[in-house]
Design a protein around this motif. Structure first.
Motif, PDB file in Angstrom:
ATOM      1  N   LYS A 198       0.865  -1.626  -0.089  1.00 62.32           N
ATOM      2  CA  LYS A 198      -0.282   0.241   0.002  1.00 62.32           C
ATOM      3  C   LYS A 198       0.896   1.749   0.191  1.00 62.32           C
ATOM      4  N   LEU A 199       0.415   2.462  -0.700  1.00 60.29           N
ATOM      5  CA  LEU A 199       0.893   3.301  -0.837  1.00 60.29           C
ATOM      6  C   LEU A 199       0.409   4.784   0.348  1.00 60.29           C
ATOM      7  N   GLY A 200       0.692   5.514   1.065  1.00 57.06           N
ATOM      8  CA  GLY A 200       0.473   6.319   2.114  1.00 57.06           C
ATOM      9  C   GLY A 200       1.797   5.844   2.607  1.00 57.06           C
ATOM     10  N   PHE A 201       0.786   7.891   3.566  1.00 58.02           N
ATOM     11  CA  PHE A 201       2.371   7.495   4.801  1.00 58.02           C
ATOM     12  C   PHE A 201       1.274   8.386   6.689  1.00 58.02           C
ATOM     13  N   LEU A 202       1.595   8.120   7.651  1.00 58.82           N
ATOM     14  CA  LEU A 202       1.324   8.581   8.397  1.00 58.82           C
ATOM     15  C   LEU A 202       2.549   8.433   9.203  1.00 58.82           C
ATOM     16  N   PRO A 203       2.627   9.894  10.149  1.00 57.80           N
ATOM     17  CA  PRO A 203       3.706  10.036  11.100  1.00 57.80           C
ATOM     18  C   PRO A 203       3.034   8.840  12.344  1.00 57.80           C
ATOM     19  N   MET A 204       3.816   8.036  12.679  1.00 58.61           N
ATOM     20  CA  MET A 204       4.325   7.130  13.239  1.00 58.61           C
ATOM     21  C   MET A 204       5.713   7.074  14.445  1.00 58.61           C
ATOM     22  N   SER A 205       5.015   6.596  15.701  1.00 54.98           N
ATOM     23  CA  SER A 205       6.574   6.407  16.732  1.00 54.98           C
ATOM     24  C   SER A 205       7.225   4.845  15.915  1.00 54.98           C
ATOM     25  N   PHE A 206       8.229   5.110  16.699  1.00 55.30           N
ATOM     26  CA  PHE A 206       8.506   3.023  16.892  1.00 55.30           C
ATOM     27  C   PHE A 206       7.276   1.935  17.817  1.00 55.30           C
ATOM     28  N   LEU A 251       9.182  -5.063   6.852  1.00 59.70           N
ATOM     29  CA  LEU A 251       9.132  -4.669   5.562  1.00 59.70           C
ATOM     30  C   LEU A 251       9.626  -3.261   5.509  1.00 59.70           C
ATOM     31  N   ILE A 252      11.038  -3.077   5.182  1.00 57.15           N
ATOM     32  CA  ILE A 252      11.451  -1.949   4.981  1.00 57.15           C
ATOM     33  C   ILE A 252      10.964  -1.063   3.710  1.00 57.15           C
ATOM     34  N   ASN A 253      10.118  -1.758   2.435  1.00 54.47           N
ATOM     35  CA  ASN A 253      10.347  -1.081   1.729  1.00 54.47           C
ATOM     36  C   ASN A 253       8.175  -0.539   1.475  1.00 54.47           C
ATOM     37  N   SER A 254       7.932  -0.818   2.360  1.00 51.58           N
ATOM     38  CA  SER A 254       6.580  -0.003   2.891  1.00 51.58           C
ATOM     39  C   SER A 254       6.968   2.038   3.017  1.00 51.58           C
ATOM     40  N   GLU A 255       5.810   2.103   2.677  1.00 52.50           N
ATOM     41  CA  GLU A 255       5.997   3.727   2.759  1.00 52.50           C
ATOM     42  C   GLU A 255       5.701   3.968   4.048  1.00 52.50           C
ATOM     43  N   GLN A 256       4.915   3.408   4.767  1.00 51.48           N
ATOM     44  CA  GLN A 256       4.539   3.372   6.044  1.00 51.48           C
ATOM     45  C   GLN A 256       5.342   3.240   6.744  1.00 51.48           C
ATOM     46  N   VAL A 257       6.405   2.188   6.993  1.00 57.75           N
ATOM     47  CA  VAL A 257       7.379   1.485   7.967  1.00 57.75           C
ATOM     48  C   VAL A 257       8.557   2.532   7.368  1.00 57.75           C
ATOM     49  N   THR A 328      21.113   5.808   9.517  1.00 55.90           N
ATOM     50  CA  THR A 328      20.602   7.074  10.609  1.00 55.90           C
ATOM     51  C   THR A 328      18.366   6.130  10.523  1.00 55.90           C
ATOM     52  N   PHE A 329      18.222   7.384  11.648  1.00 56.85           N
ATOM     53  CA  PHE A 329      16.403   6.630  11.520  1.00 56.85           C
ATOM     54  C   PHE A 329      16.417   7.979  12.030  1.00 56.85           C
ATOM     55  N   SER A 330      15.062   7.848  11.381  1.00 55.89           N
ATOM     56  CA  SER A 330      14.175   9.504  11.879  1.00 55.89           C
ATOM     57  C   SER A 330      13.495   9.193  13.604  1.00 55.89           C
ATOM     58  N   GLU A 331      13.526   8.240  13.979  1.00 59.64           N
ATOM     59  CA  GLU A 331      13.006   8.027  15.118  1.00 59.64           C
ATOM     60  C   GLU A 331      14.020   7.378  16.202  1.00 59.64           C
TER      61      GLU A 331
END
Length: 703
Positions: A198-206, A251-257, A328-331
């Motif tokens: 699935k495409l799409g992104f919502l900000p989420m914490s670890f 699954l790191i190539n998911s945009e959400q993850v 590097t990680f965003s969280e």
């Protein structure tokens, strides 16, 4: 007095006929032996067979029967796959596959891989393909050396040094064709339904990613079995971590993850690393036992970690994502000792929507000669919230050329720096020549060493007349750029040489980029240090011998359109493969021939380059269309000054002072001389001429 080379023509023709006769004999013997062996082996694929069916109209697959029961299939790989090899042609194999998915036989029908035909020989190739016999195609199969202690669920075949491209092509050809036949003809091999991400992104914490099962923890399924083994597993501790296992995956190539974990920039970089249809799995470890072995090599397939789906092994490989970039990680979340991203190829049959097993295979040694393997697995699933279930068609694996470019990034960078340096030096040669002065010999020596050691022996960047065959045949039969992209070093060199031909002529390659030419020049320097007397070739003989390489080129190119195998055999007049590719480790006639040419170079400067090289002849023909003549000349050059004519060791400057760009190797020595007031005497001739004119003017005496 220096001895005179009285019989250059007779010597040359005897030498040429001898090497062509030897190589022709070896080639024909090899081909005859191969054909006989193939015909004999093909009847032994299925000893119990009673008859063969009609070939499949679409793919030419031949069913094999024992009475009325099908026991297997025979097929040619060219009907099922298209993986061009180093020569630009596919390697066509005849493969026998039984109804259980086991390879029962392989014959090499046709190939044009130069490294085997005229280098290593056919035996290493035959030995390589024999390793696939009796292998199940539904099991994990890797190219690499076998050793005790590796996963018993993984099969290994040994690669071949100096034949990386050819080996990878053959590996993909065998497995790709066999799997296509299995999926079409055998039960249990059908391609599974695929799922799209699935495409799409919502900000989420670890923590939110964990709670949504987008990041999952791995632990063995069978808790009781794990407890029984816990004491034994304690002996395998690799660090002092609190927990024995602390492994997460996603699954790191998911945009959400991917975007939430890596950030937008790093996630986009990851997508650029992946080919269409490929899957990327992030693995994190902080426990006493990691998912990779302590001696794991980046970019390889792990021996400890494996993935199975529907009972079949799924090939995974580290993409070396953090090789040149920091992790590097965003969280911010607890640091991990091991952070790796593994690639699953698009043609692996991996179904994102189906459960799969993550398995760790650990090895313990109770004594020096006995190794025990412990397999611990967990069946997991990717969260349905990340997937759209749909059939995906035409998913292609990463192109072979792209994988090879990624593997050779350091060599590409070093070669690129050298090529840019050369381009700058030749673009500003007239400005730099006065500054070079006596230092040109040092610059030249460093360049020769770099060309021989790095471009030649290390990067295997020796261009050949065989490359001209490939180009012309490709233009004739249908151009495919991917054929030329298989070797990034050769591709970059040819691209640079093609451009430089129209700017400076052939000399840039012959003088600064040809490993065997540089080796000859180094041999000539040794001869000079040893005060070896040079043979004198008359002007008439020299001009006649210069023309010999052109009919050689014409014959070779013409033969390529008639019989490519014969043309590749005749190309053995080039010593490049023996000296540079094989490092003189080859059947003795070829080694003697190459050493003889180098020995002649001690008495006649760059003997092979000047008189025999068909590649140099081809470049000289294109070099006639150069746009500029960069080497500066003066009116006094040749008459009366003869200094450059005498100093030019390649004899590309005539007595009248003109430069023959078809023979010049652009050593720049004449350019340095002409700007050196201490060496160039044209100004003195000019001054002397002015004085004579002044003396000739009658003086009028006033009365």
């Amino acid at each position: 007095m220096s001895p005179s080379l009285l019989l250059p023509k007779q010597f040359f023709f005897v030498l040429l006929i001898a090497i062509l006769a030897v190589s022709f004999s070896f080639s024909r013997t090899s081909i005859a032996q191969e054909s006989t062996t193939a015909n004999t082996e093909s009847t032994n694929f299925f000893p119990s067979a009673t008859r063969f069916g009609e070939p499949d109209d679409e793919l030419g697959i031949i069913p094999v029967y024992q009475l009325n029961q099908i026991i297997g299939y025979i097929f040619e790989t060219d009907n099922l796959t298209h993986f061009p090899g180093f020569s630009g042609e596919t390697v066509n194999l005849e493969v026998a596959l039984d109804t259980e998915g086991v390879i029962r036989g392989i014959n090499i029908i046709n190939h044009h891989e130069p490294i085997f035909l005229y280098g290593l020989g056919e035996e290493p190739l035959q030995n390589f393909v024999r390793q696939y016999l009796n292998r199940r195609i539904d099991q994990r199969l890797l190219v690499g050396s076998t050793s005790m202690g590796k996963d018993h669920n993984t099969q290994y075949v040994d690669g071949i040094t100096k034949a990386t491209v050819s080996v990878m092509v053959i590996h993909d050809t065998i497995l790709g064709a066999a799997m296509r036949v299995a999926r079409k003809k055998l039960s249990g091999f059908e391609a599974q339904a695929e799922a799209t991400i699935k495409l799409g992104f919502l900000p989420m914490s670890f923590d939110n990613l964990v709670s949504k099962q987008f990041v999952q923890s791995w632990k063995p399924d069978n808790e009781s079995e794990y407890r029984k083994l816990e004491e034994e597993l304690e002996s395998l501790r690799e660090n002092d971590a609190e927990n024995l296992f602390d492994i997460q995956w996603a699954l790191i190539n998911s945009e959400q993850v991917g975007t939430n974990l890596l950030g937008t920039g790093e996630y986009e970089r990851l997508l650029n690393e992946l080919a269409p249809g490929e899957t990327a799995i992030l693995m994190l470890s902080n426990g006493a036992i990691s998912f990779i072995e302590p001696d794991f090599a980046s970019g390889a397939s792990p021996n400890r970690l494996s993935i199975y789906q529907n009972g079949y092994s799924v090939d995974i490989r580290d993409i070396n994502f953090h090789s040149f970039h920091p992790e590097t990680f965003s969280e911010k979340f607890p640091p991990y000792r091991d952070v790796m991203i593994f690639r699953i190829k698009a043609n692996s049959g991996f179904d994102l929507s189906a459960p799969f097993e993550i398995r760790l295979t650990l090895f313990t040694s109770s004594n020096p000669i006995q190794t025990t393997s412990l397999s611990l697995g967990q069946v997991v699933s990717i969260s349905a919230d990340l997937l759209d279930i749909a059939a995906i068609e035409n998913m292609r694996p990463t192109p072979l050329w792209k994988r090879l470019w990624q593997q050779r990034t350091p060599e590409i960078i070093f070669l690129g720096i050298y090529l840019v340096t050369l381009a700058c030096m030749f673009s500003f040669q007239r400005q730099l020549a006065p500054r070079f002065g006596r230092h040109l010999s040092i610059v030249r020596f460093i360049s020769l060493l770099f060309t021989v050691t790095f471009i030649g022996f290390y990067a295997q960047g020796q261009l050949s007349v065989v490359n001209i065959y490939t180009l012309l045949l490709s233009l004739w039969q249908g151009f495919d750029i991917q054929v030329f992209l298989l070797d990034p070093i050769i591709f970059l060199l040819w691209g640079f040489v093609f451009i430089s031909l129209f700017l400076w002529g052939r000399g840039v390659f012959c003088g600064w980029l040809c490993p065997f030419g540089a080796l000859q020049e180094l041999v000539a320097l040794v001869a000079k240090q040893l005060n070896i007397r040079q043979w004198i070739i008359s002007e008439k003989q020299h001009r006649a011998l210069q023309c010999v390489k052109y009919p050689i080129l014409v014959c070779l190119v013409a033969m390529a359109f008639i019989d490519l195998s014969m043309a590749e055999t005749l190309a053995e007049i080039e010593p490049f493969k023996t000296a540079i590719t094989m490092n003189f480790i080859r059947y003795w006639p070829f080694v003697v021939y190459s050493l003889l040419l180098l020995a002649l170079g001690m008495f006649v400067y760059k003997f092979y380059c000047r008189y025999l090289c068909p590649l140099g002849a081809g470049l000289a023909i294109l070099g006639r269309f150069r746009l500029f003549s960069w080497l500066k000349r003066r009116d006094e050059c040749g008459s009366p000054c003869q200094l450059c004519y005498k100093q030019c060791e390649i004899k590309a400057i005539s007595k009248i002072g003109q430069v023959d760009y078809n023979e010049c190797v652009q050593c720049l020595e004449c350019l340095v001389i002409i700007d050196d007031k201490n060496r160039c005497v044209t100004d003195r001739y000019k001054s002397k001429g002015n004085r004579r004119k002044q003396q000739a003017i009658p003086v009028k005496i006033s009365e």
